[in-house]
Motif scaffolding. Sequence first.
Motif, PDB file in Angstrom:
ATOM      1  N   TYR A 188      -0.917   6.322  -7.324  1.00  0.00           N
ATOM      2  CA  TYR A 188      -1.103   5.469  -6.281  1.00  0.00           C
ATOM      3  C   TYR A 188      -1.494   3.911  -6.526  1.00  0.00           C
ATOM      4  N   ALA A 213      -7.074   1.081   4.783  1.00  0.00           N
ATOM      5  CA  ALA A 213      -7.459   1.939   3.382  1.00  0.00           C
ATOM      6  C   ALA A 213      -7.658   0.910   2.264  1.00  0.00           C
ATOM      7  N   GLY A 214      -8.645   1.430   1.607  1.00  0.00           N
ATOM      8  CA  GLY A 214      -8.921   0.511   0.160  1.00  0.00           C
ATOM      9  C   GLY A 214      -9.880  -0.407   0.533  1.00  0.00           C
ATOM     10  N   VAL A 229      -0.676   5.877   3.788  1.00  0.00           N
ATOM     11  CA  VAL A 229      -2.043   6.217   3.756  1.00  0.00           C
ATOM     12  C   VAL A 229      -2.771   5.733   5.035  1.00  0.00           C
ATOM     13  N   ASN A 230      -2.501   4.759   5.298  1.00  0.00           N
ATOM     14  CA  ASN A 230      -3.273   4.231   6.766  1.00  0.00           C
ATOM     15  C   ASN A 230      -2.892   5.079   7.910  1.00  0.00           C
ATOM     16  N   ASP A 273       1.006   1.987   1.871  1.00  0.00           N
ATOM     17  CA  ASP A 273       0.056   1.625   2.693  1.00  0.00           C
ATOM     18  C   ASP A 273       0.895   1.425   4.086  1.00  0.00           C
ATOM     19  N   SER A 291     -11.592   4.370  -3.063  1.00  0.00           N
ATOM     20  CA  SER A 291     -10.512   5.169  -3.041  1.00  0.00           C
ATOM     21  C   SER A 291     -10.639   6.390  -2.207  1.00  0.00           C
ATOM     22  N   ASN A 304      -4.575   9.518  -7.500  1.00  0.00           N
ATOM     23  CA  ASN A 304      -4.992   8.008  -6.801  1.00  0.00           C
ATOM     24  C   ASN A 304      -5.308   7.077  -8.198  1.00  0.00           C
ATOM     25  N   GLU A 343      -8.359   6.653   0.573  1.00  0.00           N
ATOM     26  CA  GLU A 343      -7.014   6.682  -0.007  1.00  0.00           C
ATOM     27  C   GLU A 343      -6.698   8.139  -0.581  1.00  0.00           C
ATOM     28  N   HIS A 379       1.634   2.029  -4.597  1.00  0.00           N
ATOM     29  CA  HIS A 379       0.550   1.356  -4.151  1.00  0.00           C
ATOM     30  C   HIS A 379       0.864   0.858  -2.726  1.00  0.00           C
TER      31      HIS A 379
END
Length: 378
Positions: free
Chosen positions: A92, A300-301, A137-138, A131, A341, A71, A344, A127
């Motif tokens: 990531y 996320a994040g 990731v989401n 997303d 993080s 990550n 994620e 990255h």
Amino acid sequence: MLLPGTQLLRRPLRCLRALGHLPSRSLMNLRELVSALNDFASLSLAESWDNVGLLVEPSPPHTVNTLFLTNDLTEEVMEEAVQKKADLILSYHPPVFTPLKRVTWKTWKERLVVRALEHRIAIYSPHTAYDAIPHGVNNWLTKGLGACTSVPLHPSTAPSYPAEGTHRVEFCADNTEHLDTVLSKIKDIPEISCLTTLPARVEGEEQTRVSLNCSQTALVEVVALLSQNSLLYHKTEILLLQKPLLPHTGMGRLCTLSEPVSLSDIIDRIKSHLKLPHIRLAVGAGKTLESPVKKAALCAGSGSSILKGMEADLYLTGEMSHHDVLDAVANGISVILCEHSNTERGFLSELHDMLAIHLQKKIHIIVSEKDRDPLQVV
């Protein structure tokens, strides 16, 4: 026991592999692998401010046997990648974000580049492309809420327009001779496409309707030409062409739970999904731990800019500014923060399995064991 006259033959290890006793994997050329990674998640989906793609490349040819997932690429994680003989690090978060004016041993990010090149390790970062994708990731983060349906909070658009050009210009003319002159001049303008003429009846009169696509630059010239004739100019329509939205793709997610669940139960589910003993909670005004949650907006994040203004019972993200939390609470929205993080990193396990299939198990894929969020509750 060996029979008389027989000899013990020492077979090289590769013979055992040929018999299938040991697993074997083929190598991938770096550029072939990068192309495959771009197919998995198009970099065109990343935010315009982001720095994604291949960031560090050893001199070609460079073959990859081991892909290392992390990550965050810290110096500790880099040493782990070196020890595990990684050929490509997929980080990531981009370890090189702001431009480097020099590559020395002075700062830790410069040292990452030096170490990578010394050991012929490439670095790739997806990255915000990860997303946005439907399997990214989401989407993984929504699984912490339980059974739900979700849609992107900010849908992504296709990378290109459905037709050439950014604008469409349409106008009608009844003077054929004059129209021929105008069309001749329009055809001389660069970046004009899809020029068509069709018969049309306007207010009972037979006319010719002209339609064309053009770029922003060409639009200025087209309008200047048409403005020379007041009749044409006043009958002109200019349409801004829109890039189509991509289904299930975009930043953040608005989740509708199949059944309302208490805030307390949602907290337990999120802790379990993220494997966290603690989270940070701000309870919305007029709400309690037993208040039902039906809609949750997540990112996320760092989710402040994505979540702001969204109507929901709950905001779930890694971090938000103090004042954005106050705004949400004042509007009766509870907020769960898990540190950046932590929202994620758990995706990497899913990513490992998806990439193994996408890359047809051609290379060895490992997930960092040293990668962790820099913050902890003490």
